[in-house]
Design an enzyme around this catalytic site. Structure first.
Site, PDB file in Angstrom:
ATOM      1  N   HIS A  14      -1.678  -8.234   0.058  1.00 40.62           N
ATOM      2  CA  HIS A  14      -2.507  -8.747   1.142  1.00 40.62           C
ATOM      3  C   HIS A  14      -3.326  -9.958   0.704  1.00 40.62           C
ATOM      4  CE1 HIS A  14      -2.396  -5.307   4.270  1.00 40.62           C
ATOM      5  NE2 HIS A  14      -1.286  -5.308   3.548  1.00 40.62           N
ATOM      6  N   HIS A  54       7.710  -0.604   0.345  1.00 42.54           N
ATOM      7  CA  HIS A  54       7.547   0.722   0.933  1.00 42.54           C
ATOM      8  C   HIS A  54       8.200   1.816   0.102  1.00 42.54           C
ATOM      9  CE1 HIS A  54       6.497  -0.805   5.251  1.00 42.54           C
ATOM     10  NE2 HIS A  54       5.613  -1.145   4.331  1.00 42.54           N
TER      11      HIS A  54
END
Length: 754
Positions: free
Chosen positions: A118, A280
């Site tokens: 992020h 993920h």
């Protein structure tokens, strides 16, 4: 070397929105007064005049904001770090749980991957802004974005490491490196890490979107056409909505968003699939309770006693199994702290049905109760759950192109691992710039096309005597001062300080796509380059030994020679600094598609403006100056000098307020500010202004908005007045040469060392 952003711009990618209030990022600096016992804040000028030109982007990241001092050399400090010991310390931290914020499955690795991702994932190709440099995740608005819920805790967990290694590791480098160490600690082999992200000390002025509320999406028009230069789909998100567009759980529509957003963040389909599937593989989503019911204010709005932490969770323990971030809940695999193929295997081996998290967010689990006990709970011993998928995960299964790639990765685990390693390195280093600014020995030695490679120099550079001879030959070539200046400017001004791309080095102005950019006037450019290539070839033939001069150096030197002549014609002898050392690259080493994003839709320095510009001419002028890392005075003196040098696009007369075009003088400012001229809009073109003699009515000049703004805007006029003074003629010439040299050397990272 302060190895990322050149001074003033610092280490960070910047953006600007002129529609925003001037100086809004510095609201805390506004003076305040007491009236009748109440504290009153002074109103900014933008309160009264919201359309006033905002010059704040050219004043941010002032040295006065930097506690390190002007003499601090981050490259030197970084060189003192024992990188292997630092990585060991970070790895130890990964499994050293803190009671105030317990780790999922006893390992902070997935949490730190999210923090690093992020941080770097805000990068966008359209304007080169965003990214991990500067550690901007520490500041508003990023530290309070909905997509960054609880990443404040990740940085607090890292604080002891930062405190130990001090100034030798910036926050930007530390957060990115920690993401790498997290992957390595869980069994994945990365390509390496390069330092060089110099910290910023204030938020960047960035246009993140038009919305006035979190998660708004007023950034689309037509058939979901995303506004440039934005990349994320909603205000406060890094990428896309995991539940689908606006929460619509349609994997194919979500794929459209994913493809657009990831492409705007420099990723192709294969890199996109690798990043989603690889990312993920680790960790889980957190949505144990409703965010609306449980979470208090974000860090920027939290009370002072929380000391910069936000999103206080009032439900259950407030952490561990009660953690709330995205509102989605669950893990993708049964081994969320290990590198496995489980994500792709689960994606294709199960059929998925829609459900909702405890927080009410749309997500997916295997149909018919399959694998309902596959995933061990992150905190509650003995509890097990089904794996989950987001709507955006299912896009990899149902979008035809994504499916082909994902299936290939599933069937070829080594290929998947290599693809994720390459994509992760690109993700974490894309905004850092070329390899020339990399710090440390931990980066891969191979070159990637996205690094804009330039071959190393394998010949002897020319000396001062050679430089003098080459300048003389250039001036005897028949090319005019204006043509030489325009060509050098076109080459060097392609540089973006936001992501350190472009510039004269490499001579990419002679290659596609820059050779045919409209702003460069291709017809003239090709003719000038042909002549300079001939001069260079003849000159190189006459040099002794293995001496050579590159086309890139020839172009820059040609501009310097032209300016020296123009100054001499105006009565001033100047020497424009020139240091050889640029080399030429090739078409094969130039990503045409990627470089197309650098094409200017406006360049006020050449009085060029196209209908594709997203802001008005004056705003685009500030935006361009910002990407060139210019201050207000530097922008001003360059505009005035380039007008006097007759350097406009296609030789347009607008703003050429002089009887001696091609001579370096302060005539632009003298005549602009003279009350002998009266200005009015042209009857034929509202974007053009006509200046007439106030007494006779005779037309004297024509101008554009970016010419007249230096007389109409009070801040710019104050600077313009300095250069119009009778005793400032020499100062003007010297300041112009200094600003010009700065632009010519923006991409000379070997020279930009402290």
């Amino acid at each position: 070397m302060n190895a990322k952003k050149i001074p003033v711009l610092s280490a960070v990618a910047l953006a600007v929105t002129m529609a925003m209030s001037a100086g809004s990022a510095h609201a805390q600096d506004k003076p305040s007064y007491h009236h009748n016992g109440a504290m009153q804040e002074a109103k900014e000028n933008s309160f009264w005049w919201p359309n006033r030109l905002n010059l704040e982007p050219l004043r941010q990241h002032s040295p006065e904001s930097n506690p390190m001092g002007e003499d601090f050399d981050y490259a030197e400090a970084f060189s003192q770090v024992d990188l292997e010991q630092l990585k060991k310390d970070i790895e130890t931290l990964m499994t050293t749980e803190q009671d105030w914020w317990p780790a999922d499955w006893g390992h902070y690795g997935p949490f730190f991957i999210r923090m690093a991702w992020h941080g770097v994932g805000t990068y966008r190709v359209q304007d080169g802004r965003g990214g991990g440099s500067g550690g901007q995740q520490r500041f508003e608005p990023l530290n309070s974005w909905p997509d960054n819920v609880s990443l404040d805790k990740a940085r607090r967990l890292l604080w002891p490491i930062k405190q130990k290694y001090g100034r030798s590791i910036s926050w930007g480098d530390l957060m990115t490196l920690t993401g790498n160490v997290a992957l390595e600690s869980m069994g994945f082999k990365t390509l390496g890490f390069a330092g060089g992200r110099v910290d910023a000390w204030e938020p960047d002025i960035v246009y993140w979107g038009p919305e006035s509320e979190w998660l708004g999406d007023k950034r689309y028009k037509g058939d979901r056409e995303l506004e440039n230069p934005l990349a994320a789909v909603q205000m406060g998100l890094i990428y896309v909505n995991p539940e689908g567009p606006n929460g619509n759980p349609d994997p194919l529509l979500a794929a459209k968003d994913i493809r657009d957003t990831f492409a705007r963040m420099a990723m192709n389909d294969e890199e996109t699939v690798a990043l989603i599937a690889g990312g993920h593989t680790f960790g889980k989503a957190h949505g144990a309770h409703s965010p609306e019911e449980c979470l208090e204010a974000e860090p920027a709005a939290a009370p002072v006693e929380q000391q910069g932490l936000g999103w206080k969770n009032n439900c259950g323990k407030g952490n561990a199994e009660d953690t709330i971030t995205s509102g989605l809940e669950g893990a993708w695999s049964a081994a969320p702290t290990q590198w496995t193929m489980q994500y792709l295997n689960n994606l294709f081996n199960f059929e998925w049905e829609q459900t909702r998290s405890p927080a009410g967010a749309i997500q997916w689990i295997p149909k018919d109760g399959q694998a309902s006990n596959l995933v061990p709970d992150a905190h509650v011993e003995g509890k097990r759950s089904a794996p989950i998928m987001f709507t955006t995960d299912l896009s990899l299964k149902f979008d035809p192109e994504y499916r082909k790639i994902a299936k290939r990765f599933q069937e070829n685990p080594e290929e998947f691992e290599q693809a994720f390693a390459r994509a992760w390195f690109k993700l974490t280093h894309r905004d850092l710039g070329p390899k020339a600014v990399y710090l440390g020995d931990d980066a891969p030695q191979q070159d990637f096309l996205w690094q804009d490679p330039i071959p190393e120099i394998d010949y002897t550079l020319i000396d001062d005597n050679d430089v003098a001879e080459l300048k003389a030959r250039i001036l005897d070539s028949g090319l005019t001062v204006s043509e030489l200046v325009r060509t050098a400017w076109a080459a060097a001004s392609s540089f973006r300080a936001t992501d350190l791309r472009g510039g004269a080095n490499g001579a990419r102005i002679a290659l596609e796509p820059q050779l045919n950019w409209e702003a460069n006037n291709p017809e003239e450019l090709k003719r000038v380059l042909a002549t300079l290539k001939d001069v260079r070839a003849d000159f190189n033939d006459d040099l002794s030994g293995d001496k050579q001069v590159s086309l890139a150096d020839t172009i820059v030197l040609a501009g310097a020679a032209a300016i020296e002549k123009a100054a001499a014609d105006g009565g001033y002898e100047v020497s424009v600094p020139f240091v050889p050392g640029r080399n030429d690259t090739t078409q094969e080493l130039t990503d045409v598609h990627s470089f197309s994003f650098l094409e200017p839709t406006a360049d006020a320095f050449r009085n060029y403006y196209s209908d594709e510009s997203r802001l008005n001419p004056a705003q685009m002028m500030v935006d361009k100056a910002n990407t060139l890392d210019l201050t207000v005075p530097e922008m001003t003196v360059l505009i005035g000098g380039l007008r006097a040098l007759d350097a406009n696009y296609k030789g347009l007369d607008h703003g050429v307020f002089t009887d001696q075009p091609g001579t370096l003088s302060n005539d632009f400012f003298v005549n602009l500010l003279s009350m002998d001229t009266e200005w009015s809009k042209s009857e034929n073109d509202e974007s053009i202004f006509v200046g007439r003699d106030r007494n006779t009515g005779e037309q004297k000049y024509t101008a554009t908005t970016v010419d007249l703004i230096f007389g109409s805007n009070s801040e710019l006029r104050a600077v313009a007045e300095v250069y119009a003074l009778d005793d400032s003629k020499e100062k003007f010439v010297n300041d112009f040469v200094q600003a010009w040299t700065k632009v010519m050397q923006l991409d000379r990272f070997d020279l930009n060392k402290s």
